[in-house]
Design an enzyme around this catalytic site. Structure first.
Site, short mmCIF file in Angstrom:
data_model
loop_
_atom_site.label_atom_id
_atom_site.label_comp_id
_atom_site.label_asym_id
_atom_site.label_seq_id
_atom_site.Cartn_x
_atom_site.Cartn_y
_atom_site.Cartn_z
N SER A 6 0.82 -1.22 0.00
CA SER A 6 0.00 0.00 0.00
C SER A 6 0.85 1.27 0.00
O SER A 6 0.30 2.37 0.02
CB SER A 6 -0.95 0.01 1.21
OG SER A 6 -0.23 0.13 2.42
N SER A 131 15.02 -7.12 1.64
CA SER A 131 15.96 -6.81 2.74
C SER A 131 16.37 -5.35 2.63
O SER A 131 15.51 -4.47 2.59
CB SER A 131 17.15 -7.77 2.71
OG SER A 131 17.88 -7.63 1.51
N1 LIG Z 1 12.94 3.14 1.21
C1 LIG Z 1 14.20 2.81 1.39
O1 LIG Z 1 15.12 3.64 1.25
C2 LIG Z 1 14.56 1.39 1.73
C3 LIG Z 1 15.93 1.06 1.82
C4 LIG Z 1 16.28 -0.24 2.13
C5 LIG Z 1 15.30 -1.20 2.35
N2 LIG Z 1 13.99 -0.83 2.27
C6 LIG Z 1 13.00 -1.87 2.55
O2 LIG Z 1 12.05 -1.89 1.50
C7 LIG Z 1 10.77 -2.27 2.02
C8 LIG Z 1 9.72 -1.25 1.61
O3 LIG Z 1 10.10 0.01 2.14
P1 LIG Z 1 9.30 1.33 1.77
O4 LIG Z 1 10.29 2.43 1.85
O5 LIG Z 1 8.51 1.12 0.54
O6 LIG Z 1 8.34 1.46 3.06
P2 LIG Z 1 6.90 2.15 3.25
O7 LIG Z 1 6.63 3.15 2.18
O8 LIG Z 1 6.85 2.60 4.67
O9 LIG Z 1 5.89 0.93 3.07
C9 LIG Z 1 5.83 -0.09 4.02
C10 LIG Z 1 4.55 -0.87 3.79
O10 LIG Z 1 4.52 -1.93 4.76
C11 LIG Z 1 3.22 -1.97 5.33
N3 LIG Z 1 3.37 -2.56 6.66
C12 LIG Z 1 4.05 -2.07 7.73
N4 LIG Z 1 3.96 -2.90 8.77
C13 LIG Z 1 3.18 -3.94 8.36
C14 LIG Z 1 2.70 -5.11 9.00
N5 LIG Z 1 2.99 -5.38 10.28
N6 LIG Z 1 1.91 -5.97 8.29
C15 LIG Z 1 1.60 -5.69 7.00
N7 LIG Z 1 2.02 -4.60 6.34
C16 LIG Z 1 2.81 -3.73 7.03
C17 LIG Z 1 2.75 -0.51 5.33
O11 LIG Z 1 1.33 -0.39 5.35
P3 LIG Z 1 0.46 -0.31 6.73
O12 LIG Z 1 1.03 0.79 7.55
O13 LIG Z 1 -0.93 -0.08 6.22
O14 LIG Z 1 0.58 -1.66 7.38
C18 LIG Z 1 3.27 -0.07 3.97
O15 LIG Z 1 2.38 -0.48 2.95
C19 LIG Z 1 10.95 -2.40 3.54
O16 LIG Z 1 11.16 -3.76 3.86
C20 LIG Z 1 12.19 -1.59 3.82
O17 LIG Z 1 12.88 -2.04 4.98
C21 LIG Z 1 13.59 0.43 1.98
#
Ligand SMILES: NC(=O)c1ccc[n+]([C@@H]2O[C@H](COP(=O)([O-])OP(=O)(O)OC[C@H]3O[C@@H](n4cnc5c(N)ncnc54)[C@H](OP(=O)(O)O)[C@@H]3O)[C@@H](O)[C@H]2O)c1
Length: 238
Positions: A6, A131
Site C-alpha cells: 500500500s 531486505s
Molecule cells: N525506502 C528505502 O530507502 C529502503 C531502503 C532499504 C530497504 N527498504 C525496505 O524496503 C521495504 C519497503 O520500504 P518502503 O520504503 O517502501 O516502506 P513504506 O513506504 O513505509 O511501506 C511499508 C509498507 O509496509 C506496510 N506494513 C508495515 N507494517 C506492516 C505489518 N505489520 N503488516 C503488513 N504490512 C505492514 C505498510 O502499510 P500499513 O502501515 O498499512 O501496514 C506499507 O504499505 C521495507 O522492507 C524496507 O525495509 C527500503
C-alpha cells in the site's frame, strides 16, 4: 500478492504489475492506506478486475493464515512490509518493543508467510522478500535494522532449499525515495536526499520504479532461487 503493497516500493511494484495487466492483491494493516492504494491502482486498471486488497498484519500468525485461506491460489508472493517505529537509535535507547516490531515485520513475518503460503502457491510460484542496504552498510544507530535485513537473507537461503521447487529470493534496495524518508530524513527532506544521492556512484536515490523492474526480473526468471538482487545505485561499493 504484495504484503506491504500500500506504500512506497510495494506500491510501485503493484503499479508496474497492473500496468502489465497482472492481477494483484495488495496487503497491509491500514484500511485507509489500502483504500488510497486501491484508488491509485484502479486508475491504471481499465478492466476493473485486476486489483484486490486485504488487511493483515504480517507479524501475526492468525492474520497470515487467514490471508492465504481467503485469497486461495497465488502465483507469486512478495513481502515489502516494514515498520521501523522505535527500531533505530543508539542501542541503549531502543526498547524491546521497537526491536520486536521491526523484527516482526522483516523476519518473523516473512517466516510466517513462508509457513502459510506454500500450500497455496501455484506451480512455478515464488516467494520474494525485501531486505536492504543496512545489512551491508549499517548506519550507526542501526543495529536492529542491520540485523533484521541480514537475518532475512539467511532465512531466504534456508527456505530456497526447504521449499524447493518454490523459488525463494530477496531484493535488497539501497536508498529509495518513499514515504519512510518523510520522517527519517529530518526537517529538510529534499536536502537530506540530495546529500545521500551525492554519495552514491549512481548519483541519485532510487525510485520505486527502479525497484519494480528488479522484482519483475526475479518473478520471471525461473532459474533464480536462493539469490539476493542488489538495487542500490552502487552503495555497497562506497
Ligand atoms: N525506502 C528505502 O530507502 C529502503 C531502503 C532499504 C530497504 N527498504 C525496505 O524496503 C521495504 C519497503 O520500504 P518502503 O520504503 O517502501 O516502506 P513504506 O513506504 O513505509 O511501506 C511499508 C509498507 O509496509 C506496510 N506494513 C508495515 N507494517 C506492516 C505489518 N505489520 N503488516 C503488513 N504490512 C505492514 C505498510 O502499510 P500499513 O502501515 O498499512 O501496514 C506499507 O504499505 C521495507 O522492507 C524496507 O525495509 C527500503
Amino acid at each position: 500478492m504484495i504484503i506491504g503493497g500500500s506504500s512506497g516500493i510495494g506500491l510501485g511494484l503493484a503499479q508496474a504489475l497492473v500496468r502489465a495487466g497482472t492481477e494483484v492483491t495488495v496487503v497491509s494493516r491500514s484500511g485507509s492506506r489500502l483504500a488510497a492504494a486501491s484508488r491509485r491502482l484502479g486508475a491504471l486498471d481499465h478492466s476493473g478486475a485486476l486489483v484486490r486488497t486485504a488487511a493483515a498484519d504480517i507479524s501475526r500468525e492468525s492474520d497470515v493464515e487467514r490471508l492465504f485461506q481467503e485469497a486461495g491460489p497465488v502465483q507469486h508472493v512478495i513481502t515489502t512490509a516494514a515498520d521501523g517505529t522505535g527500531a533505530s537509535g543508539p542501542i541503549a535507547t531502543i526498547g524491546v518493543e521497537g526491536a520486536q516490531g521491526f523484527l516482526g515485520t522483516k523476519v518473523l513475518g516473512p517466516w510466517l508467510v513462508a509457513k502459510h503460503c506454500a500450500p497455496y502457491l501455484l506451480p512455478g510460484g515464488s516467494l520474494t522478500f525485501t531486505s536492504g542496504i543496512a545489512a551491508y552498510r549499517p548506519s550507526v544507530s542501526g543495529s536492529v535494522v542491520a540485523a533484521a535485513n541480514g537475518a532475512l537473507e539467511s532465512l531466504a537461503y534456508a527456505l530456497a532449499l526447504e521449499l524447493a521447487p518454490i523459488r525463494v529470493n530477496v531484493v535488497s534496495p539501497g536508498w529509495v525515495d518513499t514515504p519512510v524518508w518523510d520522517t527519517l530524513a529530518g526537517v529538510d527532506r529534499s536536502a537530506a536526499l540530495a546529500a545521500m544521492a551525492h554519495r552514491l556512484p549512481a548519483g541519485r536515490i532510487g525510485t520505486p520504479a527502479d525497484l519494480a523492474q528488479a522484482y519483475l526480473a526475479v518473478l520471471c526468471n525461473e532459474f533464480m532461487t536462493g539469490s539476493v538482487l542488489h538495487i542500490d545505485g552502487g552503495h555497497r561499493l562506497v
